[in-house]
Design a protein around this motif. Structure first.
Motif, PDB file in Angstrom:
ATOM      1  N   PRO A   1       0.826  -1.218   0.000  1.00 34.19           N
ATOM      2  CA  PRO A   1       0.000   0.000   0.000  1.00 34.19           C
ATOM      3  C   PRO A   1       0.852   1.256   0.000  1.00 34.19           C
ATOM      4  N   ASP A   2       0.305   2.311  -0.554  1.00 30.81           N
ATOM      5  CA  ASP A   2       0.945   3.613  -0.515  1.00 30.81           C
ATOM      6  C   ASP A   2       0.864   4.138   0.920  1.00 30.81           C
ATOM      7  N   PRO A   3       1.990   4.417   1.568  1.00 28.43           N
ATOM      8  CA  PRO A   3       1.932   4.842   2.971  1.00 28.43           C
ATOM      9  C   PRO A   3       1.209   6.158   3.174  1.00 28.43           C
ATOM     10  N   GLU A   4       1.169   7.017   2.146  1.00 31.57           N
ATOM     11  CA  GLU A   4       0.509   8.309   2.294  1.00 31.57           C
ATOM     12  C   GLU A   4      -1.011   8.177   2.210  1.00 31.57           C
ATOM     13  N   ARG A   5      -1.499   7.234   1.399  1.00 34.70           N
ATOM     14  CA  ARG A   5      -2.950   7.110   1.192  1.00 34.70           C
ATOM     15  C   ARG A   5      -3.512   5.826   1.786  1.00 34.70           C
ATOM     16  N   ASP A   6      -2.654   4.950   2.274  1.00 32.10           N
ATOM     17  CA  ASP A   6      -3.073   3.680   2.848  1.00 32.10           C
ATOM     18  C   ASP A   6      -3.960   2.902   1.880  1.00 32.10           C
TER      19      ASP A   6
ATOM     20  N   ARG B   1      -3.678   0.302  -1.832  1.00 32.26           N
ATOM     21  CA  ARG B   1      -2.832  -0.392  -2.805  1.00 32.26           C
ATOM     22  C   ARG B   1      -3.066   0.116  -4.234  1.00 32.26           C
ATOM     23  N   TRP B   2      -4.155   0.815  -4.452  1.00 27.99           N
ATOM     24  CA  TRP B   2      -4.482   1.252  -5.806  1.00 27.99           C
ATOM     25  C   TRP B   2      -3.667   2.462  -6.197  1.00 27.99           C
ATOM     26  N   ARG B   3      -3.055   2.351  -7.375  1.00 27.10           N
ATOM     27  CA  ARG B   3      -2.291   3.466  -7.935  1.00 27.10           C
ATOM     28  C   ARG B   3      -2.698   3.674  -9.388  1.00 27.10           C
ATOM     29  N   GLU B   4      -2.320   4.813  -9.909  1.00 27.80           N
ATOM     30  CA  GLU B   4      -2.691   5.160 -11.284  1.00 27.80           C
ATOM     31  C   GLU B   4      -1.576   4.789 -12.247  1.00 27.80           C
ATOM     32  N   ASP B   5      -1.942   4.086 -13.315  1.00 25.51           N
ATOM     33  CA  ASP B   5      -1.022   3.935 -14.444  1.00 25.51           C
ATOM     34  C   ASP B   5      -1.407   4.969 -15.485  1.00 25.51           C
ATOM     35  N   LYS B   6      -0.439   5.697 -15.987  1.00 22.09           N
ATOM     36  CA  LYS B   6      -0.690   6.771 -16.940  1.00 22.09           C
ATOM     37  C   LYS B   6      -0.598   6.216 -18.360  1.00 22.09           C
ATOM     38  N   VAL B   7      -1.527   6.639 -19.197  1.00 20.43           N
ATOM     39  CA  VAL B   7      -1.604   6.176 -20.583  1.00 20.43           C
ATOM     40  C   VAL B   7      -1.609   7.400 -21.497  1.00 20.43           C
ATOM     41  N   PHE B   8      -0.883   7.299 -22.603  1.00 23.68           N
ATOM     42  CA  PHE B   8      -0.827   8.380 -23.586  1.00 23.68           C
ATOM     43  C   PHE B   8      -1.003   7.776 -24.966  1.00 23.68           C
ATOM     44  N   THR B   9      -2.003   8.277 -25.690  1.00 26.96           N
ATOM     45  CA  THR B   9      -2.246   7.794 -27.051  1.00 26.96           C
ATOM     46  C   THR B   9      -1.937   8.902 -28.045  1.00 26.96           C
ATOM     47  N   VAL B  10      -1.468   8.492 -29.216  1.00 23.93           N
ATOM     48  CA  VAL B  10      -1.249   9.411 -30.331  1.00 23.93           C
ATOM     49  C   VAL B  10      -1.983   8.818 -31.526  1.00 23.93           C
ATOM     50  N   THR B  11      -2.943   9.560 -32.069  1.00 21.15           N
ATOM     51  CA  THR B  11      -3.790   9.051 -33.153  1.00 21.15           C
ATOM     52  C   THR B  11      -3.734   9.987 -34.347  1.00 21.15           C
ATOM     53  N   SER B  12      -3.459   9.426 -35.511  1.00 17.66           N
ATOM     54  CA  SER B  12      -3.531  10.206 -36.745  1.00 17.66           C
ATOM     55  C   SER B  12      -4.958  10.164 -37.275  1.00 17.66           C
ATOM     56  N   TYR B  13      -5.377  11.254 -37.892  1.00 24.13           N
ATOM     57  CA  TYR B  13      -6.749  11.397 -38.396  1.00 24.13           C
ATOM     58  C   TYR B  13      -6.747  11.959 -39.819  1.00 24.13           C
ATOM     59  N   VAL B  14      -7.781  11.621 -40.533  1.00 25.46           N
ATOM     60  CA  VAL B  14      -8.204  12.395 -41.696  1.00 25.46           C
ATOM     61  C   VAL B  14      -9.266  13.355 -41.189  1.00 25.46           C
ATOM     62  N   PRO B  15      -9.023  14.664 -41.247  1.00 25.99           N
ATOM     63  CA  PRO B  15     -10.022  15.595 -40.705  1.00 25.99           C
ATOM     64  C   PRO B  15     -11.340  15.504 -41.464  1.00 25.99           C
ATOM     65  N   GLY B  16     -12.436  15.858 -40.774  1.00 26.57           N
ATOM     66  CA  GLY B  16     -13.726  15.940 -41.430  1.00 26.57           C
ATOM     67  C   GLY B  16     -13.830  17.216 -42.253  1.00 26.57           C
ATOM     68  N   ASP B  17     -14.952  17.402 -42.893  1.00 22.40           N
ATOM     69  CA  ASP B  17     -15.156  18.604 -43.712  1.00 22.40           C
ATOM     70  C   ASP B  17     -15.964  19.671 -42.975  1.00 22.40           C
ATOM     71  N   GLY B  18     -16.249  19.434 -41.708  1.00 21.94           N
ATOM     72  CA  GLY B  18     -17.021  20.403 -40.942  1.00 21.94           C
ATOM     73  C   GLY B  18     -18.504  20.329 -41.202  1.00 21.94           C
ATOM     74  N   LYS B  19     -18.923  19.389 -42.026  1.00 17.59           N
ATOM     75  CA  LYS B  19     -20.346  19.251 -42.365  1.00 17.59           C
ATOM     76  C   LYS B  19     -20.774  17.800 -42.156  1.00 17.59           C
ATOM     77  N   GLU B  20     -20.852  17.052 -43.264  1.00 21.27           N
ATOM     78  CA  GLU B  20     -21.348  15.681 -43.173  1.00 21.27           C
ATOM     79  C   GLU B  20     -20.223  14.670 -42.890  1.00 21.27           C
ATOM     80  N   ARG B  21     -19.052  14.899 -43.458  1.00 18.72           N
ATOM     81  CA  ARG B  21     -17.974  13.926 -43.313  1.00 18.72           C
ATOM     82  C   ARG B  21     -17.295  14.106 -41.956  1.00 18.72           C
TER      83      ARG B  21
ATOM     84  N   PRO C   1       6.360  -2.750  -8.493  1.00 24.55           N
ATOM     85  CA  PRO C   1       6.603  -1.646  -9.439  1.00 24.55           C
ATOM     86  C   PRO C   1       7.315  -2.091 -10.711  1.00 24.55           C
ATOM     87  N   SER C   2       8.366  -2.909 -10.568  1.00 19.33           N
ATOM     88  CA  SER C   2       9.111  -3.337 -11.755  1.00 19.33           C
ATOM     89  C   SER C   2       8.289  -4.299 -12.609  1.00 19.33           C
ATOM     90  N   GLY C   3       7.471  -5.138 -11.967  1.00 18.23           N
ATOM     91  CA  GLY C   3       6.675  -6.103 -12.714  1.00 18.23           C
ATOM     92  C   GLY C   3       5.614  -5.442 -13.563  1.00 18.23           C
TER      93      GLY C   3
END
Length: 347
Positions: free
Chosen positions: A101-106, A108-128, A312-314
C-alpha cells in the motif's frame, strides 16, 4: 546461450520468446503458462512465465528510457516521411493494484498513466466526420514529469512537429494540463465532450436530486448551450445553482452535492476556453477522447483486477510490452523481427 544465439532473458528460441512476450502482453501469467504447456508439451508454470516476461519487459523499459535520454540530448526518434494531416494527443489514467500500500494514502491502488497518439483524416465540418487512422500507445507508472518525456518522444515518433494540425483531447485531470503545457506548448487543448457531458448531468442531479425531472431538463439545457459554444453561460448558471444549494461545509464529503457543484463551477471557470465545440466541428476535428478511453480499457484488461497485485518493476515491464503490442503502426513485428538476442553493452 550466446553460442546458440538464444535470447539472454530466457533459454528459448527467438521465435518462442516472441510468442511468450505476445501472450504475456495479453494474458495473465497462469493463462500464458497453460497455453504454452498445451502447445509446446512442456512443463511450465506461471512463476516461470512471470520471470521471463518481466525480463523481456524490463529490457523494453531500458530501451525506451535510453531513447528518451537520447531525445533529451538532441537526438529524437525519426519522424515519419509523410507528416499526418491531423494528430491527436490523448493523456489519461487507469488503475493498478500494488502489492504494497501507498503509505501516504493507505491504499494499494495506484494510477497507471496512458498516452495515445492518433492520426486522423479531418472531417469537412459538415457531413464527413473525422476518421481515425493509426493509434499508438505509451503507458507507465512513472511520475508525471518523466511520463511527460515518454509522451513527447512518442509524439516525436509520430511526427507531431511536422503535422499540419495537432491538438489534444483530455478530461482536464489534475496532472494532464501541466503535462500538456510543459511538453506540448501551443497545442490546442479540447475538453473531452463526453466527460463534460457526464459532469453536467451529474450537476443536474446534484442541484435537483436524482429523481427530480428538473435535473434532466437542466442538464439538457446546459448541453444545448455548450453545443452552441456558450460555455460562459453554462458556468454562470452553474454558479447560480451552487449558490442556491449553498456553499460546501467542512463535513461534506467529496461526492456531496454542495461540494460537487462548487468544484464544477471551478472546473468550467478553468476549462471553458477548451470548450469551443462549434469551432472544433467546423475545423473537422474530433471532440471526444474515445481512442484514449479505449486504450485505458485495453491496459486495464491486463493489469487491473481485485486479485492482481503488482510490484513496481513487474507492472512497468508488462505495461511496456502491452503498449508495444497495442500500437497499430507495426512496431511489434518490426521489433521482434530485428531484435538482437543480446542487448548492446555500454562501451
Amino acid at each position: 546461450m550466446r553460442d546458440w544465439a538464444l535470447p539472454s532473458e530466457c533459454a528459448l528460441t527467438p521465435r518462442a520468446v516472441e510468442r511468450l512476450a505476445r501472450e504475456a502482453a495479453q494474458h495473465s501469467n497462469a493463462d500464458v503458462a497453460d497455453a504454452l504447456r498445451r502447445d509446446w508439451g512442456c512443463s511450465l508454470d506461471g512463476k516461470q512465465v512471470q520471470r521471463w516476461a518481466r525480463a523481456l519487459g524490463q529490457r523494453r523499459v531500458a530501451e525506451r528510457d535510453a531513447e528518451t535520454a537520447a531525445s533529451e540530448s538532441g537526438h529524437p526518434p525519426e519522424s515519419p516521411a509523410n507528416p499526418p494531416a491531423l494528430l491527436v494527443l490523448g493523456p489519461d489514467g487507469g488503475r493498478v493494484q500494488m502489492r504494497e500500500p501507498d503509505p501516504e494514502r493507505d491504499s494499494r491502488w495506484r494510477e497507471d498513466k496512458v498516452f495515445t497518439v492518433t492520426s486522423y483524416v479531418p472531417g469537412d465540418g459538415k457531413e464527413r466526420k473525422p476518421e481515425a487512422l493509426v493509434t499508438t500507445h505509451v503507458a507507465s507508472m512513472e511520475k508525471t514529469e518523466l511520463f511527460g518525456r515518454l509522451a513527447r518522444v512518442e509524439a516525436e515518433r509520430r511526427g507531431w512537429r511536422y503535422a499540419q494540425e495537432v491538438l489534444s483531447i483530455a478530461d482536464c485531470g489534475n496532472w494532464i494540463d501541466p503535462l500538456l503545457e510543459r511538453e506540448f506548448p501551443g497545442v490546442v487543448r479540447i475538453a473531452d465532450w463526453y466527460h463534460v457531458e457526464e459532469r453536467l448531468r451529474e450537476c443536474g442531479r446534484a442541484a435537483w436530486g436524482a429523481e427530480n425531472p428538473q435535473a434532466q431538463r437542466k442538464a439538457e439545457a446546459w448541453l444545448s448551450l455548450l453545443a452552441e459554444g456558450r460555455a460562459e453561460e453554462v458556468e454562470a448558471q452553474l454558479r447560480k445553482e451552487s449558490a442556491r444549494v449553498g456553499a460546501p461545509r467542512s463535513s461534506d464529503g467529496p461526492e456531496h452535492p454542495r461540494r460537487f457543484l462548487a468544484q464544477s463551477v471551478g472546473y468550467f471557470e478553468k476549462n471553458k476556453a477548451s470548450m469551443n465545440y462549434p469551432a472544433y466541428r467546423r475545423r473537422g476535428w474530433p471532440i471526444g477522447s474515445g481512442n484514449t478511453e479505449a486504450g485505458v480499457k485495453q491496459f486495464n484488461k491486463r493489469v487491473k483486477g481485485t486479485e492482481r497485485f503488482w510490484s513496481p518493476s513487474g507492472v512497468e515491464a508488462i505495461l511496456s510490452l502491452r503498449a508495444q503490442w497495442l500500437s497499430q503502426d507495426g512496431r511489434w513485428d518490426r521489433y521482434w523481427s530485428s531484435r538482437p538476442a543480446y542487448a548492446k553493452r555500454a562501451a
